[in-house]
Structure formats: structure tokens, C-alpha cells
Scaffold this motif. Sequence first.
Motif, mmCIF file in Angstrom:
data_model
loop_
_atom_site.group_PDB
_atom_site.id
_atom_site.type_symbol
_atom_site.label_atom_id
_atom_site.label_comp_id
_atom_site.label_asym_id
_atom_site.label_seq_id
_atom_site.Cartn_x
_atom_site.Cartn_y
_atom_site.Cartn_z
ATOM 1 N N ASP A 1 -9.328 5.794 6.048
ATOM 2 C CA ASP A 1 -9.878 6.386 4.441
ATOM 3 C C ASP A 1 -8.328 5.360 3.953
ATOM 4 O O ASP A 1 -7.320 6.553 4.135
ATOM 5 C CB ASP A 1 -9.743 7.642 4.818
ATOM 6 C CG ASP A 1 -10.302 8.423 2.388
ATOM 7 O OD1 ASP A 1 -9.295 8.326 2.075
ATOM 8 O OD2 ASP A 1 -11.593 7.930 2.165
ATOM 9 N N THR A 2 -8.551 4.744 3.362
ATOM 10 C CA THR A 2 -7.467 4.266 1.797
ATOM 11 C C THR A 2 -7.123 5.401 1.175
ATOM 12 O O THR A 2 -5.777 4.601 1.487
ATOM 13 C CB THR A 2 -8.400 3.215 1.625
ATOM 14 O OG1 THR A 2 -8.757 2.201 2.288
ATOM 15 C CG2 THR A 2 -6.946 2.536 0.674
ATOM 16 N N LYS A 3 -8.005 6.118 0.734
ATOM 17 C CA LYS A 3 -7.104 6.970 -0.610
ATOM 18 C C LYS A 3 -5.861 7.643 0.247
ATOM 19 O O LYS A 3 -4.751 8.423 -0.080
ATOM 20 C CB LYS A 3 -8.055 7.862 -0.964
ATOM 21 C CG LYS A 3 -8.515 6.966 -2.036
ATOM 22 C CD LYS A 3 -9.617 7.825 -2.989
ATOM 23 C CE LYS A 3 -10.047 7.071 -4.540
ATOM 24 N NZ LYS A 3 -11.374 7.820 -4.701
ATOM 25 N N ARG A 4 -6.379 8.567 1.491
ATOM 26 C CA ARG A 4 -5.512 9.044 2.475
ATOM 27 C C ARG A 4 -4.381 8.929 2.865
ATOM 28 O O ARG A 4 -3.655 9.079 3.231
ATOM 29 C CB ARG A 4 -6.377 10.159 3.481
ATOM 30 C CG ARG A 4 -7.368 10.930 2.823
ATOM 31 C CD ARG A 4 -7.924 12.314 4.537
ATOM 32 N NE ARG A 4 -8.519 11.283 5.414
ATOM 33 C CZ ARG A 4 -10.237 10.822 5.006
ATOM 34 N NH1 ARG A 4 -10.790 11.582 4.339
ATOM 35 N NH2 ARG A 4 -10.552 10.850 6.547
ATOM 36 N N GLN A 5 -4.330 7.187 3.321
ATOM 37 C CA GLN A 5 -3.347 5.997 3.738
ATOM 38 C C GLN A 5 -2.064 6.109 2.650
ATOM 39 O O GLN A 5 -1.291 6.709 2.989
ATOM 40 C CB GLN A 5 -4.481 5.002 4.464
ATOM 41 C CG GLN A 5 -3.076 4.739 5.209
ATOM 42 C CD GLN A 5 -3.744 3.081 5.888
ATOM 43 O OE1 GLN A 5 -4.468 2.126 4.839
ATOM 44 N NE2 GLN A 5 -3.757 2.519 6.914
ATOM 45 N N VAL A 6 -3.198 6.015 1.583
ATOM 46 C CA VAL A 6 -2.013 5.486 0.587
ATOM 47 C C VAL A 6 -0.773 7.438 -0.050
ATOM 48 O O VAL A 6 0.323 7.044 0.051
ATOM 49 C CB VAL A 6 -2.657 5.412 -1.229
ATOM 50 C CG1 VAL A 6 -1.740 5.292 -1.779
ATOM 51 C CG2 VAL A 6 -3.575 4.121 -0.897
ATOM 52 N N THR A 7 -2.037 8.226 0.663
ATOM 53 C CA THR A 7 -0.424 9.813 0.134
ATOM 54 C C THR A 7 -0.327 9.873 1.222
ATOM 55 O O THR A 7 1.017 10.235 1.397
ATOM 56 C CB THR A 7 -2.216 11.139 0.652
ATOM 57 O OG1 THR A 7 -3.074 10.968 -0.626
ATOM 58 C CG2 THR A 7 -1.481 12.271 0.182
ATOM 59 N N LEU B 1 0.835 -1.046 0.165
ATOM 60 C CA LEU B 1 0.200 -0.170 -0.253
ATOM 61 C C LEU B 1 0.836 0.983 0.060
ATOM 62 O O LEU B 1 1.580 1.502 0.673
ATOM 63 C CB LEU B 1 -1.115 -0.090 1.079
ATOM 64 C CG LEU B 1 -2.195 1.236 1.074
ATOM 65 C CD1 LEU B 1 -3.254 0.753 0.263
ATOM 66 C CD2 LEU B 1 -2.009 1.426 2.528
ATOM 67 N N GLY B 2 0.551 2.065 -0.476
ATOM 68 C CA GLY B 2 1.635 3.551 -1.019
ATOM 69 C C GLY B 2 3.012 3.450 -1.731
ATOM 70 O O GLY B 2 3.437 4.245 -1.700
ATOM 71 N N GLU C 1 -4.908 5.734 9.816
ATOM 72 C CA GLU C 1 -5.540 6.452 9.110
ATOM 73 C C GLU C 1 -6.504 5.391 8.734
ATOM 74 O O GLU C 1 -6.317 4.394 8.063
ATOM 75 C CB GLU C 1 -5.030 6.995 7.959
ATOM 76 C CG GLU C 1 -5.443 7.905 7.437
ATOM 77 C CD GLU C 1 -6.578 8.732 7.313
ATOM 78 O OE1 GLU C 1 -7.973 9.245 6.871
ATOM 79 O OE2 GLU C 1 -6.172 9.628 7.702
#
Length: 534
Positions: free
Chosen positions: A476-482, A338-339, A474
Motif C-alpha cells: 500500500d503506497t500510503k502506508r509505505q510513505v508513512t 518516496l516518503g 509494503e
Amino acid sequence: MNVLTKAVAAAMLGTIPFATLALAETPPNQLVVGFSMSNILTLDPAAITGKETVQVLANIYEGLVSLDPVNRSQANPQLAESWAISEDSKSITFKMRSGAKFASGNPVTAEDVVWSFKRLMKLNLAQASFLKTHGFSAANADASFAAPDPSTVVITLPKKVDPQIIVLTLGIVGPGSVLDSKTVMANEANGDMGGAWLTTHSAGSGPFVLQEWKSNERVLLSRNDNHWGKEAAMRRIIMRHLPESQSQRLMLEKGDIDVAFSMSAADLTALQSNKDVVVQTIGGSGFYYLAVSMKDEKFNKPKVREALRYLIDYEGLNATVLPFFGKPHDRPIQTGLLGALPDAGYKLNVEKAKALLAEAGYPEGFSTTLRALSDAPFLNLATAIQASLAQGGIKAEVITGSGDQIYGAMRERKFELLVGRGGGGQLPHPDSNLRAIAYNPNNADDAKLTNFQGWRTSFYDEKLNKMIDDALIETDTKRQVTRYGEIQTYYADMVPSIQPFSEVVDSVASRADVKGLALNPSWSTDLSTITKAR
């Protein structure tokens, strides 16, 4: 008289069956494994470090869960038949398997599980770091681990964290290993909770039991006839210390060993054309890296560390030394997680490195030491890096030795440069990499956070610690990737103490008639599934 002549003579005299001379292979009910044991310092699950020790203990101890060898994000039932996460995500309840026994014959109970976790936290040895990083401690162990009845274990999380990462952590050999509390405490000495005894003995419930360990010689495992699962096909596993790759290759070709875990790229390449041998390669855990001690005045300077970044021949090392061992990667999160960001693209650039050294006050370079294990591929990596450092004016004396001599110096924070392998990754989550390679909650010498490579290198950055903590919780997956992308960029900009140049892949060679060898990227390969087609 050579060995064969002696054997023939013995056969003619009737002291051994002559038929055995025709067998260029190991016994059908024994598995003979060759690998390097130089980094095996103890067999106490709470104190172990390094891949090789995990390979041994994975067949002696079990946990509540195990990590799937194919789907790395999946935890499978082991001593627990099932588990449930509470609605508020603050606790996990495990239901124990009925009828499981330790090798001693003692039943495996919830009390043994809780005792094992409390022992881990109380002793505060290397493997405790996996749980300490999520808030568990000796002080809160009684509140964190409970057995309301003999078949139920409840783990209460001491701070906010994704409960799934705790479940996965308990699948790692070491922090998740469950010990026979009665047997261990019967061998306690001076309040060590069995630590001295467990250095050379076992108290697990796995498919095998430790029969003997002779340091840098051999490990003998015998089938555990009290095991609750399917009986292992092999009556015995003989693990031989064969640090030289060529020795492993020759013995594998002759049939003197069945599996070779520690071989050089050259020997693995040669074996690919042998129809009697199979070579497996899978994604591994962690990185190959160049580490510095920031206790050293020179390496505490960012310009010097940046110069080192440009004195690594990334392409050359991966092309010539690391086939079968690694693949190019220069970020602190493994590819596919992830990320993870693409490589930064660092390359060998001697002129840039010289300019940076001059800016740092070392226009003529300097002398230092470079530590590396004497095993493949470390010594070859150190020799190649020594040569590229010399191009920039850095004269590095290579110091080789056993795990205790090399990583021991790193754990004591008494080194300058080191070529190593590590950086987490046993869990299929970016937090596993970052906790191991960059996180350091307490930089004091007496903190002894030896399982954090950030601590070993005296690297401490409060902002980075917080970024890693915040990314883990985190939701929220999108915020976690960021967030994980931002961490990697920040890590690169600050020029840290550890620079990865390759991510680990694992390659193992075995005889073609060895079946059921399923390599596990978390190092916990189950040898009880192996049979021989003979």
C-alpha cells in the motif's frame, strides 16, 4: 626549450605536420576526459566501489537492462529485449537480444548472464551486496538464476520483494554487468574466476573495450567493432588522471581535454563565463556525510555523536564548498524520493555541542583523526569540518590520500572520523539510500559487508533493519510513505554513525562543440553517444 618551441622546431624539421600546431583541440575521433582516478582500485565489475570506476565500466559492460538518464525510475532494454514478471511476483523472465556479441566475438547468451550472476554471488565481493540484501546468496544462486535456453534468463526471487526493484538493480553497473564467461574463465588462476585478470582487462559487450589501465595515470578505451548497437562516433576514449581541478580547467580551456568530471566549485564557476565551455549539473546519487566508527569508545557514545551533529556548519559547507557538488539535505533519503521528509534543520551550535560533550565525559574535548580523499571537494570539506570541530574542543588531525588509503581504512573498520560520499541512490527508490547508509544485517568483523556503510561504521540496529525490510515489501503506497517517514524519524532519534549534510549533485564541464553528452545520475554515463561538431 619549452613545449611549444620544441613543437615548432620539430615541425620545421619535418618530423610533425606544421598544421597540427594551429589546432588547440583534441582529434575529432577521440574523446579526452579528465577526472580523478585515485579511487579506482580494480576494473572487475564484481569488486568495484565508487563513482569513478562506474564511469569507466559503464562504457565497457552492459546488463540485461540499463537505467534511463532522465526518467530515473525507468529501466530500458539492453542485452534483454523484454522481460515479464510472473503473476505471483516470484520470478522475472528476460528474453535476450538476438545477435549481441562480446568484444571477443563470442555471442552473448543466457548462459553468460547466469554465469555472471553466479560468479558475483560466489566471489561475494562488494557488488554482491546489492543482491544479497534481497536474499540472493552463493548457496541459493543455482536455484535463483537459470537459463532454460540460450535466449531466456529466469530469475527466481529467494524472498518476498518488489520485483521491479530487482529489475532496476540489474541496471546498475557492477551487480548487473554481464561478462564473457569463456574469455574470463580462459584467464582464471587458482580458482579466482578470472578476478586477477579482470583487474586490468575487460570482457564485456559494451561500445568500448579496455585497451589499457595504468593506475593513477590513464585509462584507454577503444571502440568495440563487435558491438550490436549504433557504432560509437569516437574511435578511442582517453581518460586522464587529473586530480587537480585547476589542471582540468586549464586543459579544458585550451582544448587539451574535451570533458572534465572532477572540478572544484571555483573553477566551475569561472568556466560559466567561457563561451567555449558548457557546464551541466544534474541530480546525483547519495550524500556527503560525516561518519564515525562506533568501534571507537568515544564515538560509541550517543552524546558524542550528537555533539558532532552540532559541530557541522551545514549552511557554510553548502554555500562555500559544495556549489556544483551538493545541495543541503540532512536526512538519509534523498529529496524527491518516496516518503522523503523535509530537512530536520540541524545547524552549527557550538555551545550545545560543548554541553553534550561534557555530559559524555569530555568537557575539554579530545583528539582524533579525520580522513578524507585528497580530491575536490573532500579536502576542503575536511578542512572546514576540522575548524568547526575545533570550536567544540575536538582536535582532529586530517589524513588525506587515495581511495585505498581513505575508504580502504573504512572498509577495514580502522578509522575514527571520515568525510565521505555515498549512501546509495543509484536506484530511484528510498530503499537504495537506506540499505547503503543505515542497514547492516551482520555486524561481525568477519562478515565483511563492505558495501554497507552501516557495517563499515560498526553501526547495527535490529529494529531499524526490520523497519527497512518491512517498508520495502509494503504494497500500500500510503502506508509505505508513512513507514519511510517513521524510519527517518527513528534514524534521527538514535543519532546514527553517519550524518548527511548535503545530497550529491553532479556537475561536468565540456567543450561547447562536444554534443550528445547525457549525464546519468546513476553514474553510468554513456560516452558512445558523443560526437564533436568540428
